[in-house]
Design a protein around this motif. Structure first.
Motif, PDB file in Angstrom:
ATOM      1  N   MET A   1     -64.089  66.310  74.733  1.00 41.06           N
ATOM      2  CA  MET A   1     -64.228  67.318  73.834  1.00 41.06           C
ATOM      3  C   MET A   1     -63.979  66.316  72.571  1.00 41.06           C
ATOM      4  O   MET A   1     -62.910  65.100  72.296  1.00 41.06           O
ATOM      5  CB  MET A   1     -63.108  67.743  73.548  1.00 41.06           C
ATOM      6  CG  MET A   1     -64.470  70.166  72.683  1.00 41.06           C
ATOM      7  SD  MET A   1     -62.974  70.699  72.168  1.00 41.06           S
ATOM      8  CE  MET A   1     -62.192  70.569  73.839  1.00 41.06           C
ATOM      9  N   GLN A   2     -64.948  66.593  71.597  1.00 38.38           N
ATOM     10  CA  GLN A   2     -64.962  65.642  70.521  1.00 38.38           C
ATOM     11  C   GLN A   2     -63.819  66.351  69.526  1.00 38.38           C
ATOM     12  O   GLN A   2     -63.134  67.106  69.418  1.00 38.38           O
ATOM     13  CB  GLN A   2     -66.084  66.444  68.542  1.00 38.38           C
ATOM     14  CG  GLN A   2     -66.487  65.151  67.811  1.00 38.38           C
ATOM     15  CD  GLN A   2     -66.870  63.292  68.349  1.00 38.38           C
ATOM     16  OE1 GLN A   2     -67.667  63.438  69.784  1.00 38.38           O
ATOM     17  NE2 GLN A   2     -66.844  62.453  67.579  1.00 38.38           N
ATOM     18  N   PRO A   3     -62.757  64.907  68.357  1.00 41.29           N
ATOM     19  CA  PRO A   3     -61.593  65.579  68.140  1.00 41.29           C
ATOM     20  C   PRO A   3     -61.487  66.178  66.733  1.00 41.29           C
ATOM     21  O   PRO A   3     -62.556  65.544  66.189  1.00 41.29           O
ATOM     22  CB  PRO A   3     -60.540  64.693  68.237  1.00 41.29           C
ATOM     23  CG  PRO A   3     -61.680  63.514  67.975  1.00 41.29           C
ATOM     24  CD  PRO A   3     -62.248  63.694  69.161  1.00 41.29           C
ATOM     25  N   VAL A   4     -60.777  66.553  66.355  1.00 41.77           N
ATOM     26  CA  VAL A   4     -61.244  67.322  65.257  1.00 41.77           C
ATOM     27  C   VAL A   4     -60.639  67.033  63.866  1.00 41.77           C
ATOM     28  O   VAL A   4     -61.573  66.270  63.469  1.00 41.77           O
ATOM     29  CB  VAL A   4     -60.756  69.071  65.065  1.00 41.77           C
ATOM     30  CG1 VAL A   4     -59.451  68.946  65.144  1.00 41.77           C
ATOM     31  CG2 VAL A   4     -61.428  69.634  63.843  1.00 41.77           C
ATOM     32  N   ILE A   5     -59.459  65.890  64.181  1.00 44.43           N
ATOM     33  CA  ILE A   5     -58.705  64.968  63.673  1.00 44.43           C
ATOM     34  C   ILE A   5     -58.376  64.027  64.302  1.00 44.43           C
ATOM     35  O   ILE A   5     -58.294  63.748  65.477  1.00 44.43           O
ATOM     36  CB  ILE A   5     -57.436  65.567  62.756  1.00 44.43           C
ATOM     37  CG1 ILE A   5     -57.836  66.741  62.331  1.00 44.43           C
ATOM     38  CG2 ILE A   5     -56.836  64.693  61.899  1.00 44.43           C
ATOM     39  CD1 ILE A   5     -56.126  66.973  61.913  1.00 44.43           C
ATOM     40  N   SER A   6     -59.100  62.439  63.511  1.00 39.56           N
ATOM     41  CA  SER A   6     -59.502  61.162  64.673  1.00 39.56           C
ATOM     42  C   SER A   6     -58.711  60.004  63.573  1.00 39.56           C
ATOM     43  O   SER A   6     -59.264  60.260  62.529  1.00 39.56           O
ATOM     44  CB  SER A   6     -60.341  60.374  65.012  1.00 39.56           C
ATOM     45  OG  SER A   6     -59.956  59.494  65.333  1.00 39.56           O
ATOM     46  N   ILE A   7     -57.005  59.985  63.699  1.00 37.72           N
ATOM     47  CA  ILE A   7     -56.347  58.976  63.175  1.00 37.72           C
ATOM     48  C   ILE A   7     -56.253  57.726  63.483  1.00 37.72           C
ATOM     49  O   ILE A   7     -56.168  57.860  64.987  1.00 37.72           O
ATOM     50  CB  ILE A   7     -55.245  59.606  62.885  1.00 37.72           C
ATOM     51  CG1 ILE A   7     -55.168  60.875  61.768  1.00 37.72           C
ATOM     52  CG2 ILE A   7     -53.853  57.994  62.135  1.00 37.72           C
ATOM     53  CD1 ILE A   7     -53.627  61.419  62.713  1.00 37.72           C
ATOM     54  N   LYS A   8     -56.489  56.415  63.038  1.00 40.27           N
ATOM     55  CA  LYS A   8     -56.625  55.317  64.009  1.00 40.27           C
ATOM     56  C   LYS A   8     -55.733  54.212  62.802  1.00 40.27           C
ATOM     57  O   LYS A   8     -56.151  54.194  61.846  1.00 40.27           O
ATOM     58  CB  LYS A   8     -58.173  55.199  64.322  1.00 40.27           C
ATOM     59  CG  LYS A   8     -58.983  55.602  65.124  1.00 40.27           C
ATOM     60  CD  LYS A   8     -60.120  55.219  65.436  1.00 40.27           C
ATOM     61  CE  LYS A   8     -60.363  55.624  66.924  1.00 40.27           C
ATOM     62  NZ  LYS A   8     -60.747  56.603  66.493  1.00 40.27           N
ATOM     63  N   VAL A  62     -58.734  57.222  58.233  1.00 34.96           N
ATOM     64  CA  VAL A  62     -58.533  59.018  59.720  1.00 34.96           C
ATOM     65  C   VAL A  62     -60.059  59.372  59.219  1.00 34.96           C
ATOM     66  O   VAL A  62     -60.604  59.700  57.972  1.00 34.96           O
ATOM     67  CB  VAL A  62     -57.305  60.321  58.404  1.00 34.96           C
ATOM     68  CG1 VAL A  62     -57.637  61.256  58.743  1.00 34.96           C
ATOM     69  CG2 VAL A  62     -56.573  59.409  57.934  1.00 34.96           C
ATOM     70  N   THR A  63     -60.472  60.394  60.494  1.00 32.09           N
ATOM     71  CA  THR A  63     -61.477  60.956  60.024  1.00 32.09           C
ATOM     72  C   THR A  63     -61.560  62.824  60.232  1.00 32.09           C
ATOM     73  O   THR A  63     -60.811  62.891  61.708  1.00 32.09           O
ATOM     74  CB  THR A  63     -63.214  60.396  61.308  1.00 32.09           C
ATOM     75  OG1 THR A  63     -62.776  59.545  61.373  1.00 32.09           O
ATOM     76  CG2 THR A  63     -64.374  60.739  60.592  1.00 32.09           C
ATOM     77  N   ILE A  64     -62.170  63.131  59.464  1.00 31.55           N
ATOM     78  CA  ILE A  64     -61.563  65.088  59.443  1.00 31.55           C
ATOM     79  C   ILE A  64     -62.708  65.535  60.432  1.00 31.55           C
ATOM     80  O   ILE A  64     -64.257  65.593  58.859  1.00 31.55           O
ATOM     81  CB  ILE A  64     -61.842  65.808  58.509  1.00 31.55           C
ATOM     82  CG1 ILE A  64     -60.455  64.340  57.867  1.00 31.55           C
ATOM     83  CG2 ILE A  64     -61.100  67.076  58.518  1.00 31.55           C
ATOM     84  CD1 ILE A  64     -59.064  64.913  58.689  1.00 31.55           C
TER      85      ILE A  64
END
Ligand SMILES: Nc1ncnc2c1ncn2[C@@H]1O[C@H](COP(=O)(O)OP(=O)(O)OP(=O)(O)O)[C@@H](O)[C@H]1O
Ligand SMILES: [Mg+2]
Lengths: 308, 253
Positions: A1-8, A62-64
């Motif tokens: 599942m595609q994450p809704v928040i992705s912090i890298k 950060v991707t929302i």
């Protein structure tokens, strides 16, 4: 599942030179309740504030929901509601005005009906015309929640939402959170009441000294790290644990009338049968016994201690 | 463009003003009336006309400028300083609004307030002295541009200040002297030549001169220069605000 928040690779060094976050990577799944735990000063608020655009990150992205939170900040922020840890409120505004203001800031059309619904759910409706300065701390906290919900966010950050809220209202608050989750809202919360995380969260992250030291399904975490304790109430008192029983590492209560045995639920042999037999041979009789699963709190404390 | 957010910020700032409307309006009107009583009537009656304009009428544009400058600066600086001070700024920072929209809301509200005050003072002045407005459109244009410029200036102060003292010090220690020395109450042509040159470094000279020209067709510097300088200050303030937002200066840690 595609994450809704992705912090890298998220790091933060404050102007003072203090490094509050050290290369944090974290994915939040859509629709989950994620509990971020950690001692005071671990970096929880810093992490949340960076995602919400209040603090600038030193490195990382950060991707929302697919939107970069800096380049595409409008689309990213429109999805997020934030309940900050500090009780920042506009003291002279009324509850109604401040809640409507939040909705306006997020560009949503006026909707008195929706505001009314939110205020009612948070038991604030009868206070709607009160100035915030006249409210108690717990009510102010709920005003902040109402403000965050006023623009119908799909992601909700709750930075210690229950600090200073009494038991009754805390229950109401969690009912609101459950209802939000049922409606598909993703929730990220921090709390120092670990039993809350234990009850509410789907997944738990533990952060310590700016490092995310663990991210785990709550159930899995409890199972993996779960230790069980068997407490035996003795019929009489003993001075010390007999030598013969040393290998069980029993703990004698200060009063000398109870023994505690800690065992691992994962192992094939828990050793309970032999322990009880050996106790009988040693002539120790007991009047009662109980077992207890270690709580998330104990797991948490032992994790943080290990890290230190 | 998030128009709703702009209107929300603007609306809440105006609402805050309306809650204290009496103080906001009465004190500038009262102090302006005092100026007219003291300078216009008591002292002014002994001062000869300046280029055919009675002294009482001569000081009207300067008085309006004085109010416009101090009120714009104070309103705008307080407007943004307050949420920074109490922490409610978090909401603005986390909302899907651009720097431009934030500035438009806050500065627009501050400028509106001071324009309203300026017009009230103009009306008050009309009770004391005969008024003549040669170029009403230009008068309004100067009024609006000055209100916008100094509201932006105040916004900058409100972002820069990290204490209430600093917030107060600029209007008190810089703006008021600049206005008094900027030809609000006299024509700079009465100054010795050396002082005249020094005075030209005072930005308020250009604002007052242009504004007075729109009333009486008399000016210390040519109106084109006034206009250019006013626009220059406007652009300079815009540039500083733009830089502040781009770098997150005093807004983001
Ligand atoms: N503006 C700042 N300048 C310098 N250091 C800061 C700043 N804000 C926070 N810190 C430091 O960063 C660290 C992390 O702070 P943060 O507020 O993120 O912790 P937290 O996990 O939320 O703690 P708590 O449980 O107490 O809320 C702390 O050591 C704190 O002192
Ligand atoms: Mg915190």
């Amino acid at each position: 599942m595609q994450p809704v928040i992705s912090i890298k690779n998220l790091s933060k060094t404050y102007a003072s030179g203090f490094q509050a976050l050290k290369s944090v990577d974290l994915d939040i799944r859509p629709g989950e309740i994620f509990a971020l735990l950690g001692p005071n000063g671990a970096g929880k608020t810093t992490l949340i504030n960076i995602v919400c655009g209040i603090v600038n990150a030193s490195t990382g992205t950060v991707t929302i929901d697919g939107h970069d939170h800096i380049r595409d900040y409008r689309a990213a922020r429109a999805l997020i509601g934030l309940v900050p840890q500090e009780l920042h409120t506009d003291a002279f505004e009324t509850v109604w005005a401040t809640t409507s203001l939040s909705r306006g800031l997020f560009g949503k059309p006026r909707s008195p009906a929706y505001i009314e619904k939110v205020l009612k759910e948070l038991s604030l409706f009868d206070k709607k015309d009160s100035q915030i300065i006249t409210l108690s701390g717990g009510m102010k906290r709920r005003v902040l929640i109402a403000k965050a919900l006023s623009h119908e966010p799909r992601i909700l950050f709750l930075d210690e939402p229950t600090a200073g809220v009494d038991v009754e209202l805390r229950k109401d608050m969690w009912d609101v959170v459950r209802a939000l989750r049922a409606a598909g809202v993703t929730i990220i919360l921090t709390t120092h009441y670990i039993e809350e995380a234990e009850q509410m969260a789907d997944r738990v992250g533990v952060i310590n000294n700016g490092e995310l030291i663990l991210v785990e399904e709550k159930a899995e975490l409890m199972r993996k790290l779960g230790r069980k304790q068997l407490t035996l109430q003795l019929q009489g008192r003993i001075e010390r644990v007999p030598e013969k029983l040393a290998l069980y590492r029993l703990e004698l209560s200060p009063e000398g009338n109870a023994l505690t045995y800690t065992y691992d639920t994962r192992s094939e042999r828990t050793g309970i049968t032999t322990l009880l037999r050996d106790l009988g041979e040693a002539g120790i009789r007991f009047s009662d016994l109980q077992t207890k699963q270690s709580s998330l709190e104990e797991i948490f404390v032992s994790l943080v201690k290990e890290g230190a | 463009m998030n128009y709703r957010a702009v209107m929300t910020i603007y609306g809440s700032e105006m609402a805050r003003w309306r809650r204290t409307i009496m103080q906001s309006v009465i004190s500038p009107v009262l102090s302006t009336s005092l100026y007219f009583v003291v300078f216009g009537s008591a002292i002014g009656s002994r001062i000869t006309d300046i280029e055919g304009v009675s002294y009482g009428a001569f000081i009207v544009p300067g008085l309006i400028m004085l109010t416009l400058l101090t009120q714009s600066t104070m309103n705008a600086s307080f407007g943004i300083y307050f949420p920074r001070f109490v922490g409610t700024i978090f909401e603005i920072l986390s909302a899907p609004v651009s720097a431009f929209e934030i500035v438009l809301g806050y500065v627009g509200a501050a400028a509106t307030k001071s324009v309203v005050l300026g017009l009230i003072i103009l009306a008050t002045a009309g009770l004391f002295v005969p008024l003549r407005i040669a170029h009403p459109v230009w008068m309004l244009a100067f009024l609006l541009m000055t209100a916008a410029t100094f509201s932006l200036f105040g916004f900058i102060i409100g972002l820069w200040a990290d204490s209430f003292e600093k917030l107060q010090v600029i209007p008190l220690l810089i703006l008021t002297p600049l206005t008094f020395l900027g030809g609000s109450f006299y024509s700079i042509s009465v100054l010795p030549p050396a002082w005249q040159t020094i005075t030209l470094f005072n930005p308020v000279v250009y604002l007052v001169s242009g504004f007075r020209w729109s009333f009486y067709d008399i000016a210390d510097v040519s109106v084109g220069v006034s206009l250019a300088m006013t626009l220059f200050f406007l652009v300079a303030c815009l540039a500083i605000v733009w830089w502040m937002f781009r770098t997150g200066y005093r807004l983001k840690k």
